[in-house]
Structures are given as structure tokens and as C-alpha cells.
Scaffold this active site. Sequence first.
Site, mmCIF file in Angstrom:
data_model
loop_
_atom_site.group_PDB
_atom_site.id
_atom_site.type_symbol
_atom_site.label_atom_id
_atom_site.label_comp_id
_atom_site.label_asym_id
_atom_site.label_seq_id
_atom_site.Cartn_x
_atom_site.Cartn_y
_atom_site.Cartn_z
ATOM 1 C CE LYS A 53 36.926 50.372 29.758
ATOM 2 N NZ LYS A 53 37.346 49.352 30.722
ATOM 3 N N GLY A 117 23.890 31.749 46.049
ATOM 4 C CA GLY A 117 23.863 30.314 45.790
ATOM 5 C C GLY A 117 24.937 29.585 46.574
ATOM 6 C CG HIS A 320 37.040 39.744 25.501
ATOM 7 N ND1 HIS A 320 37.167 40.946 26.158
ATOM 8 C CD2 HIS A 320 38.287 39.356 25.189
ATOM 9 C CE1 HIS A 320 38.446 41.266 26.218
ATOM 10 N NE2 HIS A 320 39.154 40.315 25.647
ATOM 11 C CG HIS A 443 43.734 55.358 1.481
ATOM 12 N ND1 HIS A 443 44.773 55.508 2.372
ATOM 13 C CD2 HIS A 443 43.626 56.532 0.810
ATOM 14 C CE1 HIS A 443 45.287 56.729 2.230
ATOM 15 N NE2 HIS A 443 44.604 57.360 1.292
HETATM 16 P P1 FAD Z 1 31.807 38.548 37.309
HETATM 17 O O1 FAD Z 1 31.513 39.544 36.266
HETATM 18 O O2 FAD Z 1 32.665 38.962 38.437
HETATM 19 O O3 FAD Z 1 30.386 38.082 37.859
HETATM 20 C C1 FAD Z 1 30.258 37.203 38.920
HETATM 21 C C2 FAD Z 1 28.875 37.393 39.537
HETATM 22 O O4 FAD Z 1 28.645 36.327 40.421
HETATM 23 C C3 FAD Z 1 28.728 38.663 40.357
HETATM 24 O O5 FAD Z 1 27.599 39.404 39.911
HETATM 25 C C4 FAD Z 1 28.498 38.172 41.784
HETATM 26 O O6 FAD Z 1 27.578 38.976 42.499
HETATM 27 C C5 FAD Z 1 27.910 36.806 41.524
HETATM 28 N N1 FAD Z 1 28.099 35.871 42.615
HETATM 29 C C6 FAD Z 1 29.256 35.532 43.242
HETATM 30 N N2 FAD Z 1 29.044 34.573 44.170
HETATM 31 C C7 FAD Z 1 27.714 34.306 44.131
HETATM 32 C C8 FAD Z 1 26.885 33.410 44.840
HETATM 33 N N3 FAD Z 1 27.369 32.576 45.754
HETATM 34 N N4 FAD Z 1 25.557 33.413 44.549
HETATM 35 C C9 FAD Z 1 25.039 34.257 43.608
HETATM 36 N N5 FAD Z 1 25.790 35.116 42.891
HETATM 37 C C10 FAD Z 1 27.113 35.130 43.160
HETATM 38 N N6 FAD Z 1 37.232 43.142 31.233
HETATM 39 C C11 FAD Z 1 37.211 43.385 29.907
HETATM 40 O O7 FAD Z 1 37.250 42.439 29.108
HETATM 41 N N7 FAD Z 1 37.154 44.650 29.418
HETATM 42 C C12 FAD Z 1 37.113 45.729 30.230
HETATM 43 O O8 FAD Z 1 37.065 46.853 29.754
HETATM 44 C C13 FAD Z 1 37.131 45.505 31.627
HETATM 45 N N8 FAD Z 1 37.092 46.552 32.481
HETATM 46 C C14 FAD Z 1 37.074 46.311 33.824
HETATM 47 C C15 FAD Z 1 37.052 47.411 34.686
HETATM 48 C C16 FAD Z 1 37.048 47.211 36.033
HETATM 49 C C17 FAD Z 1 37.008 48.410 36.952
HETATM 50 C C18 FAD Z 1 37.038 45.901 36.559
HETATM 51 C C19 FAD Z 1 36.994 45.667 38.041
HETATM 52 C C20 FAD Z 1 37.079 44.800 35.722
HETATM 53 C C21 FAD Z 1 37.099 44.998 34.344
HETATM 54 N N9 FAD Z 1 37.151 43.942 33.446
HETATM 55 C C22 FAD Z 1 37.176 44.177 32.098
HETATM 56 C C23 FAD Z 1 37.181 42.542 33.909
HETATM 57 C C24 FAD Z 1 35.781 41.924 33.804
HETATM 58 O O9 FAD Z 1 34.885 42.695 34.558
HETATM 59 C C25 FAD Z 1 35.808 40.490 34.300
HETATM 60 O O10 FAD Z 1 36.778 39.753 33.608
HETATM 61 C C26 FAD Z 1 34.458 39.833 34.096
HETATM 62 O O11 FAD Z 1 33.438 40.541 34.744
HETATM 63 C C27 FAD Z 1 34.477 38.382 34.607
HETATM 64 O O12 FAD Z 1 33.239 37.815 34.387
HETATM 65 P P2 FAD Z 1 32.685 36.620 35.277
HETATM 66 O O13 FAD Z 1 31.374 36.256 34.665
HETATM 67 O O14 FAD Z 1 33.707 35.583 35.412
HETATM 68 O O15 FAD Z 1 32.445 37.214 36.733
HETATM 69 P P1 NAI Z 2 46.547 44.198 36.725
HETATM 70 O O1 NAI Z 2 46.995 42.829 36.940
HETATM 71 O O2 NAI Z 2 46.170 44.645 35.366
HETATM 72 O O3 NAI Z 2 47.637 45.224 37.253
HETATM 73 C C1 NAI Z 2 48.099 45.179 38.564
HETATM 74 C C2 NAI Z 2 49.415 45.925 38.621
HETATM 75 O O4 NAI Z 2 49.750 46.070 39.976
HETATM 76 C C3 NAI Z 2 50.555 45.175 37.937
HETATM 77 O O5 NAI Z 2 51.261 46.069 37.131
HETATM 78 C C4 NAI Z 2 51.375 44.651 39.116
HETATM 79 O O6 NAI Z 2 52.742 44.526 38.815
HETATM 80 C C5 NAI Z 2 51.119 45.740 40.130
HETATM 81 N N1 NAI Z 2 51.298 45.330 41.516
HETATM 82 C C6 NAI Z 2 51.051 44.124 42.088
HETATM 83 N N2 NAI Z 2 51.310 44.157 43.402
HETATM 84 C C7 NAI Z 2 51.721 45.421 43.685
HETATM 85 C C8 NAI Z 2 52.117 46.092 44.860
HETATM 86 N N3 NAI Z 2 52.113 45.472 46.043
HETATM 87 N N4 NAI Z 2 52.466 47.394 44.781
HETATM 88 C C9 NAI Z 2 52.456 48.044 43.588
HETATM 89 N N5 NAI Z 2 52.102 47.455 42.434
HETATM 90 C C10 NAI Z 2 51.720 46.164 42.488
HETATM 91 O O7 NAI Z 2 45.319 44.382 37.753
HETATM 92 P P2 NAI Z 2 44.226 45.516 37.886
HETATM 93 O O8 NAI Z 2 44.645 46.755 37.196
HETATM 94 O O9 NAI Z 2 43.899 45.572 39.335
HETATM 95 O O10 NAI Z 2 43.004 44.892 37.120
HETATM 96 C C11 NAI Z 2 42.535 43.597 37.461
HETATM 97 C C12 NAI Z 2 42.138 42.860 36.244
HETATM 98 O O11 NAI Z 2 40.880 43.312 35.764
HETATM 99 C C13 NAI Z 2 43.087 43.054 35.068
HETATM 100 O O12 NAI Z 2 44.188 42.197 35.141
HETATM 101 C C14 NAI Z 2 42.208 42.709 33.919
HETATM 102 O O13 NAI Z 2 42.182 41.316 33.785
HETATM 103 C C15 NAI Z 2 40.837 43.215 34.367
HETATM 104 N N6 NAI Z 2 40.579 44.539 33.779
HETATM 105 C C16 NAI Z 2 40.516 44.631 32.424
HETATM 106 C C17 NAI Z 2 40.309 45.840 31.821
HETATM 107 C C18 NAI Z 2 40.269 45.903 30.336
HETATM 108 O O14 NAI Z 2 40.136 44.851 29.722
HETATM 109 N N7 NAI Z 2 40.376 47.077 29.740
HETATM 110 C C19 NAI Z 2 40.143 47.069 32.600
HETATM 111 C C20 NAI Z 2 40.229 46.842 34.019
HETATM 112 C C21 NAI Z 2 40.431 45.617 34.569
#
Ligand code: FAD
Ligand code: NAI
Length: 464
Positions: A53, A117, A320, A443
Site C-alpha cells: 500500500k 517454534g 482482517h 451529500h
Molecule cells: P502471516 O501474516 O503470514 O504471519 C505468519 C508469521 O508466522 C510470519 O511472520 C512467519 O515468520 C511466522 N512463522 C511461521 N512459522 C513460524 C514458526 N515455526 N515459528 C515462528 N514464527 C513462524 N491482506 C489484506 O487483507 N489486505 C491487503 O491489502 C493485503 N495485501 C497483501 C499484499 C501482499 C503482497 C501479500 C503477500 C499479502 C497481502 N495480504 C493482504 C494478505 C495478508 O498479508 C495475509 O492474509 C495475512 O498476513 C495473514 O495473516 P496471518 O497472521 O495468518 O499470517
Molecule cells: P489470487 O488468488 O488473488 O490470484 C491468483 C491468480 O492467478 C488467479 O486469478 C488465478 O486464476 C491465477 N492463476 C492460478 N494459477 C495460474 C497459472 N498457472 N497461470 C496463470 N494464472 C494462474 O492470488 P495472489 O494475487 O497471488 O494473492 C494471494 C492472496 O493474497 C490473495 O488471494 C489474497 O488473499 C491476498 N492478498 C490480498 C490483497 C488485498 O487484500 N488487497 C493484496 C494482495 C494479496
Amino acid sequence: MSDQPYDVIVIGSGPGGYVCAIKCAQLGLRTACVEKRDTLGGTCLNIGCIPSKALLQASEKYDEAAHHLGEFGISVGEVGFDLAGLMAHKDRTVQANVQGVEFLFRKNKVDWLKGAGKITAPGTVDVDGTAYRAKHIIIATGSDVAPLKGVEIDEQRIVSSTGALALAAVPERLVVIGGGYIGLEMGSVWQRLGSKVTVVEFLDRILPGMDGEVSKQMQRILARQGMAFKLGTKVTAATPGDGGVALTIEPAKGGNAETLDADVVLLAIGRIPFTGGLGLEDVGVAMDERGRVKTDAHFATNVPGIYAIGDVIAGPMLAHKAEEEGVALAERLAGQAGHVNYEAIPGVVYTWPEAAQVGKTEEQLKEAGTAYKVGKFPFTANGRARAMNATDGFVKVLADKATDRVLGIHVIGAEAGTIVAECAMAMEFGASAEDIARTCHAHPTLNEAVKEAALAVAGKALHI
Ligand code: FAD
Ligand code: NAI
């Protein structure tokens, strides 16, 4: 073995884990959180939501200054950007957030057990050689990048979202594999900064989890911005060479292969649950067919005293959603009645414009055979959107045909992610479309489009 047992040990400090740990502590449980990364906050704060973001915001400001301020009668000199400066903004944002979690841990007396862990037995977690005891163990280890055969990530030329957040230079040609959340968000960042972006998507549409109309409109708008799409296409190989990366692509349903050249390739085809090194097989924690930890409706695994939340279990991989689960589980462990309403979890894609949704899509309602009514309102007819020069998009309200209860709301347009908050609230309260339509909306605001779409469900829109 450390001496005094904890009530709760949470493994992982992402939005699921850290929020759960704080809530447990606030409810009087002696709590520790294990994190192996150098900073708290998980994927979300370190390499996900927050840094992406920060770059989306910065690149949007650049794009606005370079291309759109003139539409408002504002003239600016030559607009440029300094990539290192943009990255510094991202790094500062991440640092402030991860330090914020550390502060909250200290404030709430959550112990951070630094290291990896491993659950060695029910009630025992080993952290880098020291064993800790706890009544309850919570797995919140999140997710990792889904791999693709033939496409080896090196985080330089073939990157995951992590590499895409830290490129050293703007690639001339960026090919994104996967037209989902990450592909479109990170594709937008680099396109605004000058890359020619091509999205290769396996399915015949982008954003498969979103309402079909929203996906179509999003594709049209992004294409107008210059993004190219190759739908119904699969990548079978990515070969790095002197001039960049040569991708072999072919029609998903079979046909002739061709080559697509890129300077950088972003692999974003989804994420997979992360459970490596946790010792789950040894303690007998059951997983489902997709490698997710199996839980019941109260986040309990099949092993007494072991629970799981967030990306590592079923459901949307959203920060969330993980947070809500963390709070609900903490409440349960403290003897209260925690609950997550999975029908009212919003999803937002932070492109320009944004796309946001809560509840069911039209496709899902059709598939379930639910009789529904539709009300739609375009931002072209919203005064504030005109004033903002942001008339792309619409709000769509789906309501039950018989009861008028809102089943889903879909928004594409400026600030859709903010607009959708009132929609989630309405669904949480079990609103009918008429409830929204009769709620006074200030509005001129973009949210008036939600009221108008709700009015349109009964054919009573006022401004169209
Ligand atoms: P995570 O955030 O993945 O945290 C897990 C943690 O556990 C990590 O820090 C890891 O190091 C730790 N861990 C793992 N195994 C161990 C172990 N054995 N011992 C100690 N620590 C360990 N979601 C949104 O809602 N809005 C967004 O805008 C959004 N943008 C995203 C953009 C990107 C590029 C990506 C990749 C994801 C995005 N997501 C977004 C998804 C969001 O990041 C995840 O849904 C969220 O972080 C999941 O939370 P979690 O607590 O389940 O796990
Ligand atoms: P995604 O599931 O959102 O999108 C993956 C896309 O790849 C889909 O459209 C799928 O049809 C396509 N795909 C799958 N296999 C493929 C292949 N072999 N070749 C070409 N296309 C293929 O997954 P993404 O973008 O990797 O993000 C992972 C997750 O992280 C999201 O699903 C979301 O839950 C979370 N995320 C959330 C964000 C947000 O809330 N704004 C931002 C970024 C990630």
C-alpha cells in the site's frame, strides 16, 4: 525447559497471531508469541499489505501529478520520481508498523519468544532449543508464495511479491503471472512508474473471486491505463537469459506455444498455507487436501489444546479475516463467546480505481439457485465523483428477492475500499436494501452511490 507455564503460546506474529496474543493478554491470560522473523507483524506488515500500500500510494501520487492534475486546472513543472525515495517511504511505513506491534506487546505484557517454534507435544513448544509449556497453543504461521513448475523464483528477475516490492530499477517489460490481487496491485505500481505490464492469466477472466461485472470493468479500465492481458493462457517455462526472461506461454485449453519476453517476471498465482518445521505430523494435527490445518468452527484442531487461525486455515487469505479469528479465539479461550461472521468479510483490491466486495457475487447466487434482485448505480451520476474526476465504476447491491435482505454489495470506483465499510456494517446488522436506501447519507459523498444502488433494488433510484 522454561519455568512458569503460559496460558497461551501463539506461533506466528502476523495479523492473526499478534492480534490474538494481545487480546488473550487483555483478557487476563499469560501469553507469549513466537516469531522467527527479526520483526513482528508477519507477512502483512513486513512484505504484504503495508509495503504494497505504501508503494501503491506513492505511485498513485506520482501518476496523479504527472498525468491528472492538469484536468483540475493545476499546472506543475516537470514531474519525476526517485525510486530510492519511494522505497524509503515504504521502509519507513513498515518500520513504524512493526515497531508499533512491538510496543503493543510490551504494553499488554505479551512475551515475544524470538526464534522458530516447533510443537514437540501437546502443551509444549520448542523455540530454538528451549522448551516452553502452555495450556493452549495457537498455530498462526500464515502462508507462502504458491510455486509454479518451470518458473524458478530468484527474487531478481523472476520475483514473488516480496521481490516485486523491492526492485532496484523500473523494469521496461514486466510480465505478471496471475491476474489476482497481487498481480493487479503490484502490476499497477510498476506500470505507473513506467513499465509495460502484461498480465498472463490462466482463466478467461481476472479477479476470479470477485463479481464478474466488476472484473470485466476492472479489466477495461486497467487496459485503458495501458495494462495488457493474456487471458486463458498458461506459462509453462521461464528461462532467464542475457536479455531478460523468455516465457513460454500457451493457450490454457491447449494449442501452439509462443514466447513472451520480459525484463522481470512476477509470479502471483496464489498463496499456500505455511506449516514447515512446526512438527504437526509428529503431534498428529490433521491437515486438509490443500495443506491447510483442519479446524472446527471454534478454531480447534483434532489435537486437544492446539488451535489454528489466519492464512494457515480455510477461508479468504486476508489480514482482517485473520484478525477477527484471533479475537474470536482469544475470547473463547477466556471463556467468552467469540464468533466470526464469514458472510460479512470485505475484500478490497487497491488498484485505481479500487474494487471492493462483501457477501455473495451474482455468480455465487446463480450457482446456489438463490432468487435475488439487483440495484446498480454508476459513479457518472454521483456529484462528488464528478468533482473528483473519478466517474469510473459503479455500486451494485444484491438483495434477496423475497425478503429484500442484502446478500452482497460490489463496488468499483475511487475509494471503493472505504465505501465498502458501510456495506459490511449493513450486512453485519442483517440490513435490507430498503434499510440502506432509507439511511440518510451525507451529500456530496461517494457513499451516496450505495444509497442509490439500494434504492435501485426496488426500482426507486432518484438520480438516474
Ligand atoms: P502471516 O501474516 O503470514 O504471519 C505468519 C508469521 O508466522 C510470519 O511472520 C512467519 O515468520 C511466522 N512463522 C511461521 N512459522 C513460524 C514458526 N515455526 N515459528 C515462528 N514464527 C513462524 N491482506 C489484506 O487483507 N489486505 C491487503 O491489502 C493485503 N495485501 C497483501 C499484499 C501482499 C503482497 C501479500 C503477500 C499479502 C497481502 N495480504 C493482504 C494478505 C495478508 O498479508 C495475509 O492474509 C495475512 O498476513 C495473514 O495473516 P496471518 O497472521 O495468518 O499470517
Ligand atoms: P489470487 O488468488 O488473488 O490470484 C491468483 C491468480 O492467478 C488467479 O486469478 C488465478 O486464476 C491465477 N492463476 C492460478 N494459477 C495460474 C497459472 N498457472 N497461470 C496463470 N494464472 C494462474 O492470488 P495472489 O494475487 O497471488 O494473492 C494471494 C492472496 O493474497 C490473495 O488471494 C489474497 O488473499 C491476498 N492478498 C490480498 C490483497 C488485498 O487484500 N488487497 C493484496 C494482495 C494479496
